[in-house]
Motif scaffolding. Structure first.
Motif, PDB file in Angstrom:
ATOM      1  N   ASN A 161      -2.377   3.745 -14.353  1.00 24.46           N
ATOM      2  CA  ASN A 161      -0.918   3.791 -14.449  1.00 24.46           C
ATOM      3  C   ASN A 161      -0.579   3.177 -15.805  1.00 24.46           C
ATOM      4  O   ASN A 161      -0.922   2.015 -16.039  1.00 24.46           O
ATOM      5  N   PRO A 162      -0.052   3.954 -16.749  1.00 20.77           N
ATOM      6  CA  PRO A 162       0.770   5.157 -16.587  1.00 20.77           C
ATOM      7  C   PRO A 162       0.086   6.499 -16.831  1.00 20.77           C
ATOM      8  O   PRO A 162       0.669   7.541 -16.539  1.00 20.77           O
ATOM      9  N   ILE A 163      -1.125   6.525 -17.396  1.00 16.59           N
ATOM     10  CA  ILE A 163      -1.696   7.783 -17.872  1.00 16.59           C
ATOM     11  C   ILE A 163      -2.048   8.728 -16.729  1.00 16.59           C
ATOM     12  O   ILE A 163      -1.881   9.941 -16.829  1.00 16.59           O
ATOM     13  N   GLY A 164      -2.586   8.174 -15.628  1.00 22.95           N
ATOM     14  CA  GLY A 164      -2.998   9.018 -14.516  1.00 22.95           C
ATOM     15  C   GLY A 164      -4.362   9.636 -14.716  1.00 22.95           C
ATOM     16  O   GLY A 164      -4.695  10.627 -14.065  1.00 22.95           O
ATOM     17  N   ASN A 165      -5.180   9.061 -15.618  1.00 27.63           N
ATOM     18  CA  ASN A 165      -6.507   9.619 -15.868  1.00 27.63           C
ATOM     19  C   ASN A 165      -7.560   8.905 -15.040  1.00 27.63           C
ATOM     20  O   ASN A 165      -7.450   7.722 -14.741  1.00 27.63           O
ATOM     21  N   LYS A 166      -8.593   9.654 -14.647  1.00 25.55           N
ATOM     22  CA  LYS A 166      -9.674   9.145 -13.810  1.00 25.55           C
ATOM     23  C   LYS A 166     -10.953   9.033 -14.624  1.00 25.55           C
ATOM     24  O   LYS A 166     -11.430  10.021 -15.169  1.00 25.55           O
ATOM     25  N   GLN A 167     -11.499   7.822 -14.715  1.00 27.97           N
ATOM     26  CA  GLN A 167     -12.782   7.605 -15.379  1.00 27.97           C
ATOM     27  C   GLN A 167     -13.922   7.844 -14.384  1.00 27.97           C
ATOM     28  O   GLN A 167     -13.729   7.805 -13.166  1.00 27.97           O
ATOM     29  N   ALA A 168     -15.112   8.087 -14.885  1.00 24.76           N
ATOM     30  CA  ALA A 168     -16.279   8.272 -14.025  1.00 24.76           C
ATOM     31  C   ALA A 168     -16.590   6.960 -13.296  1.00 24.76           C
ATOM     32  O   ALA A 168     -16.595   5.888 -13.901  1.00 24.76           O
ATOM     33  N   ASP A 169     -16.862   7.062 -11.999  1.00 28.24           N
ATOM     34  CA  ASP A 169     -17.130   5.866 -11.201  1.00 28.24           C
ATOM     35  C   ASP A 169     -18.295   5.052 -11.745  1.00 28.24           C
ATOM     36  O   ASP A 169     -18.264   3.816 -11.733  1.00 28.24           O
ATOM     37  N   CYS A 190      -6.786  -0.458  -8.078  1.00 31.55           N
ATOM     38  CA  CYS A 190      -6.840   1.012  -8.017  1.00 31.55           C
ATOM     39  C   CYS A 190      -6.029   1.535  -6.826  1.00 31.55           C
ATOM     40  O   CYS A 190      -6.590   2.159  -5.904  1.00 31.55           O
ATOM     41  N   PRO A 191      -4.713   1.310  -6.798  1.00 30.98           N
ATOM     42  CA  PRO A 191      -3.920   1.659  -5.606  1.00 30.98           C
ATOM     43  C   PRO A 191      -3.746   3.153  -5.383  1.00 30.98           C
ATOM     44  O   PRO A 191      -3.296   3.562  -4.314  1.00 30.98           O
ATOM     45  N   TYR A 192      -4.093   3.979  -6.380  1.00 34.72           N
ATOM     46  CA  TYR A 192      -3.899   5.428  -6.237  1.00 34.72           C
ATOM     47  C   TYR A 192      -5.174   6.132  -5.795  1.00 34.72           C
ATOM     48  O   TYR A 192      -5.135   7.304  -5.406  1.00 34.72           O
ATOM     49  N   ARG A 193      -6.299   5.455  -5.841  1.00 35.31           N
ATOM     50  CA  ARG A 193      -7.586   6.087  -5.566  1.00 35.31           C
ATOM     51  C   ARG A 193      -7.663   6.681  -4.164  1.00 35.31           C
ATOM     52  O   ARG A 193      -8.086   7.823  -3.981  1.00 35.31           O
ATOM     53  N   ARG A 194      -7.275   5.907  -3.163  1.00 39.29           N
ATOM     54  CA  ARG A 194      -7.485   6.326  -1.788  1.00 39.29           C
ATOM     55  C   ARG A 194      -6.524   7.433  -1.321  1.00 39.29           C
ATOM     56  O   ARG A 194      -6.615   7.880  -0.177  1.00 39.29           O
ATOM     57  N   ILE A 195      -5.616   7.872  -2.186  1.00 41.16           N
ATOM     58  CA  ILE A 195      -4.853   9.090  -1.877  1.00 41.16           C
ATOM     59  C   ILE A 195      -5.805  10.275  -1.844  1.00 41.16           C
ATOM     60  O   ILE A 195      -5.641  11.214  -1.064  1.00 41.16           O
ATOM     61  N   PHE A 196      -6.816  10.217  -2.697  1.00 36.55           N
ATOM     62  CA  PHE A 196      -7.687  11.362  -2.928  1.00 36.55           C
ATOM     63  C   PHE A 196      -9.009  11.292  -2.174  1.00 36.55           C
ATOM     64  O   PHE A 196      -9.851  12.170  -2.308  1.00 36.55           O
ATOM     65  N   LEU A 299       2.882  21.578 -21.140  1.00 35.77           N
ATOM     66  CA  LEU A 299       3.639  20.325 -21.141  1.00 35.77           C
ATOM     67  C   LEU A 299       2.761  19.087 -20.964  1.00 35.77           C
ATOM     68  O   LEU A 299       3.185  17.972 -21.262  1.00 35.77           O
ATOM     69  N   LEU A 300       1.546  19.273 -20.464  1.00 36.74           N
ATOM     70  CA  LEU A 300       0.645  18.140 -20.268  1.00 36.74           C
ATOM     71  C   LEU A 300       0.083  17.691 -21.614  1.00 36.74           C
ATOM     72  O   LEU A 300      -0.394  18.508 -22.401  1.00 36.74           O
ATOM     73  N   THR A 301       0.155  16.387 -21.889  1.00 34.04           N
ATOM     74  CA  THR A 301      -0.347  15.859 -23.159  1.00 34.04           C
ATOM     75  C   THR A 301      -1.852  15.667 -23.061  1.00 34.04           C
ATOM     76  O   THR A 301      -2.347  14.604 -22.670  1.00 34.04           O
ATOM     77  N   LYS A 302      -2.602  16.690 -23.444  1.00 37.66           N
ATOM     78  CA  LYS A 302      -4.038  16.737 -23.173  1.00 37.66           C
ATOM     79  C   LYS A 302      -4.842  15.697 -23.949  1.00 37.66           C
ATOM     80  O   LYS A 302      -5.975  15.382 -23.571  1.00 37.66           O
ATOM     81  N   GLU A 303      -4.287  15.165 -25.024  1.00 38.07           N
ATOM     82  CA  GLU A 303      -5.043  14.177 -25.804  1.00 38.07           C
ATOM     83  C   GLU A 303      -5.366  12.926 -24.995  1.00 38.07           C
ATOM     84  O   GLU A 303      -6.299  12.197 -25.325  1.00 38.07           O
ATOM     85  N   PHE A 304      -4.611  12.682 -23.922  1.00 40.09           N
ATOM     86  CA  PHE A 304      -4.880  11.512 -23.082  1.00 40.09           C
ATOM     87  C   PHE A 304      -5.956  11.780 -22.035  1.00 40.09           C
ATOM     88  O   PHE A 304      -6.322  10.875 -21.281  1.00 40.09           O
ATOM     89  N   TYR A 305      -6.445  13.017 -21.973  1.00 42.67           N
ATOM     90  CA  TYR A 305      -7.394  13.385 -20.926  1.00 42.67           C
ATOM     91  C   TYR A 305      -8.658  14.034 -21.501  1.00 42.67           C
ATOM     92  O   TYR A 305      -9.289  14.862 -20.862  1.00 42.67           O
ATOM     93  N   GLU A 309     -10.079  12.944 -16.234  1.00 48.37           N
ATOM     94  CA  GLU A 309      -9.318  13.964 -15.517  1.00 48.37           C
ATOM     95  C   GLU A 309      -7.924  13.452 -15.177  1.00 48.37           C
ATOM     96  O   GLU A 309      -7.758  12.289 -14.814  1.00 48.37           O
ATOM     97  N   PRO A 310      -6.894  14.323 -15.255  1.00 46.37           N
ATOM     98  CA  PRO A 310      -5.559  13.928 -14.802  1.00 46.37           C
ATOM     99  C   PRO A 310      -5.429  14.166 -13.298  1.00 46.37           C
ATOM    100  O   PRO A 310      -5.123  15.276 -12.854  1.00 46.37           O
ATOM    101  N   ILE A 311      -5.658  13.130 -12.504  1.00 45.56           N
ATOM    102  CA  ILE A 311      -5.582  13.329 -11.049  1.00 45.56           C
ATOM    103  C   ILE A 311      -4.677  12.308 -10.357  1.00 45.56           C
ATOM    104  O   ILE A 311      -4.497  12.380  -9.147  1.00 45.56           O
ATOM    105  N   GLY A 312      -4.141  11.346 -11.094  1.00 45.44           N
ATOM    106  CA  GLY A 312      -3.326  10.327 -10.455  1.00 45.44           C
ATOM    107  C   GLY A 312      -1.952  10.856 -10.073  1.00 45.44           C
ATOM    108  O   GLY A 312      -1.650  12.034 -10.241  1.00 45.44           O
ATOM    109  N   ILE A 313      -1.110   9.977  -9.562  1.00 43.36           N
ATOM    110  CA  ILE A 313       0.246  10.417  -9.204  1.00 43.36           C
ATOM    111  C   ILE A 313       1.138  10.457 -10.448  1.00 43.36           C
ATOM    112  O   ILE A 313       2.270  10.932 -10.373  1.00 43.36           O
ATOM    113  N   PHE A 314       0.633   9.956 -11.592  1.00 37.69           N
ATOM    114  CA  PHE A 314       1.358  10.014 -12.856  1.00 37.69           C
ATOM    115  C   PHE A 314       0.612  10.878 -13.855  1.00 37.69           C
ATOM    116  O   PHE A 314      -0.620  10.948 -13.823  1.00 37.69           O
ATOM    117  N   VAL A 315       1.353  11.508 -14.764  1.00 40.38           N
ATOM    118  CA  VAL A 315       0.761  12.132 -15.944  1.00 40.38           C
ATOM    119  C   VAL A 315       1.702  11.905 -17.121  1.00 40.38           C
ATOM    120  O   VAL A 315       2.866  11.514 -16.947  1.00 40.38           O
TER     121      VAL A 315
END
Length: 367
Positions: A161-169, A190-196, A299-305, A309-315
């Motif tokens: 948060n805020p990027i919404g990007n997922k790093q490798a575990d 990591c409060p957004y992880r367990r959504i997925f 519209l997605l700012t790909k330089e941040f990903y 991966e963009p998988i969070g609730i934010f992008v």
């Protein structure tokens, strides 16, 4: 009246919300509120779980234990840690922010190090507690300078948060282990992880084995219960858990019994697990559709990903807060989430993508 000023400020998100509310009242137009960090693809259906609770029981009507109800801590140990930890390592808190505040109060470090782009409330809570903060660019920069972090705490938030990007575990684990081995405290938030994912996920279980790792978790995002204000802290350091428990007791005298009993049912009962599964599936489907739509529209700012991966609730989108506001879309300028890159970040905005897809699509097609 003399007061002791904290030096902290109200969240920029609160101010943006008030501005949008005023504009909506003045114009009579509806705005899409993507400035908030709340899952709203759908609500979680709690009716079947509530039916299993006895509101007249002593468990519901008396003070709960200061460290949290045993059935909830047992359910957390099973659901998050595969029963490989202990209820003695778990303390129930009044949501994630309260958990972080308790952690900041309890640890004794020179500074707390945040990602380059970070949730603004980290700094505000630290300001209230008189703590110093710094930022780090990425895991590579941390791993190349491990000795520098020896008497520090390092926060890892993933998906960020805020990027919404997922790093490798494996990169998260290796970085956390290297820091822990070098005497740094690692705060895993990591409060957004367990959504997925669900209890099949071994991420928290693996991290819990590391000596200097503190795990902060919340049920606000993962099961859509922001209003219940319930979370937990996990650590295997007995001295830390004991001191945190003392501070928790005198700050709260126990966390709301209803929310504890309800979440224990969600985690452990057949009905509860079915309800969580349905909520997560519908939420993930909506988030995925919205991110794919943003990509298709450019519209997605790909330089941040680039390496994530963009998988969070934010992008992050390549429109400014003001540009989105003209299309009646609420957002938060990325400049609020960085210390050193404010001018550059002002070109972009953070949006929440956990909203119904058709409504999301209708607003963004105007851009």
């Amino acid at each position: 009246m003399k007061i002791r000023k904290s030096g902290a400020k109200y969240s920029a998100i609160v101010g943006i919300g008030e501005r949008i509310r005023k504009m909506s009242q003045e114009t009579g137009n509806e705005f899409l509120l993507l400035n908030r960090g709340v899952n709203s693809v759908c609500n979680i259906d709690l009716n079947s779980v509530i039916d299993e609770l006895d509101f007249n029981s002593n468990e519901m009507q008396v003070y709960p234990p200061s460290q949290g109800r045993s059935e909830l801590r047992k359910a957390i140990n099973q659901h998050y840690f595969g029963n490989q930890s202990s209820v003695d390592n778990i303390a129930i808190t009044g949501g994630g922010m309260s958990a972080l505040d308790l952690v900041f109060q309890t640890i004794n470090v020179d500074k707390v190090c945040l990602p380059d782009y970070y949730w603004g409330s980290y700094v505000q809570v630290m300001t209230v507690r008189g703590m110093e903060s710094e930022t780090y660019v990425d895991f590579n920069s941390v791993n190349e300078n491990l000795d520098y972090y020896k008497n520090s705490a390092v926060i890892i938030c993933d998906p960020n948060n805020p990027i919404g990007n997922k790093q490798a575990d494996e990169n998260i684990f290796m970085t956390a282990k290297a820091l822990s081995d070098h005497g740094a405290i690692v705060i895993i938030d990591c409060p957004y992880r367990r959504i997925f994912c669900g209890k099949e996920d071994l991420f928290f279980q693996n991290l819990s084995q590391l000596e200097n790792v503190i795990i902060v978790e919340s049920f606000s995002k993962s099961v859509g219960l922001s209003g219940q204000r319930l979370g937990f802290v996990h650590s295997t350091n007995k001295e830390f858990v004991n001191e945190l428990g003392i501070r928790l007791m005198y700050a709260t005298n126990g966390i709301n019994a209803f929310s504890q009993l309800m979440v224990a049912k969600l985690l452990s009962s057949e009905n509860g697990q079915a309800v969580m599964k349905s909520f997560k599936e519908r939420t993930c489907e909506g988030i995925k559709k919205n991110i794919e739509f943003l990509e298709s529209k450019g519209l997605l700012t790909k330089e941040f990903y680039k390496d994530s991966e963009p998988i969070g609730i934010f992008v992050i989108v390549n429109k400014s807060e003001e540009e989105l506001l003209e299309a009646r879309i609420g957002s938060v300028s990325l400049s609020y989430f960085t210390r050193d890159k404010k001018e550059y970040a002002s070109r972009f905005a953070r949006i929440c993508v956990s909203v119904p897809h058709e409504k999301f699509k209708t607003y963004f097609e105007r851009l």
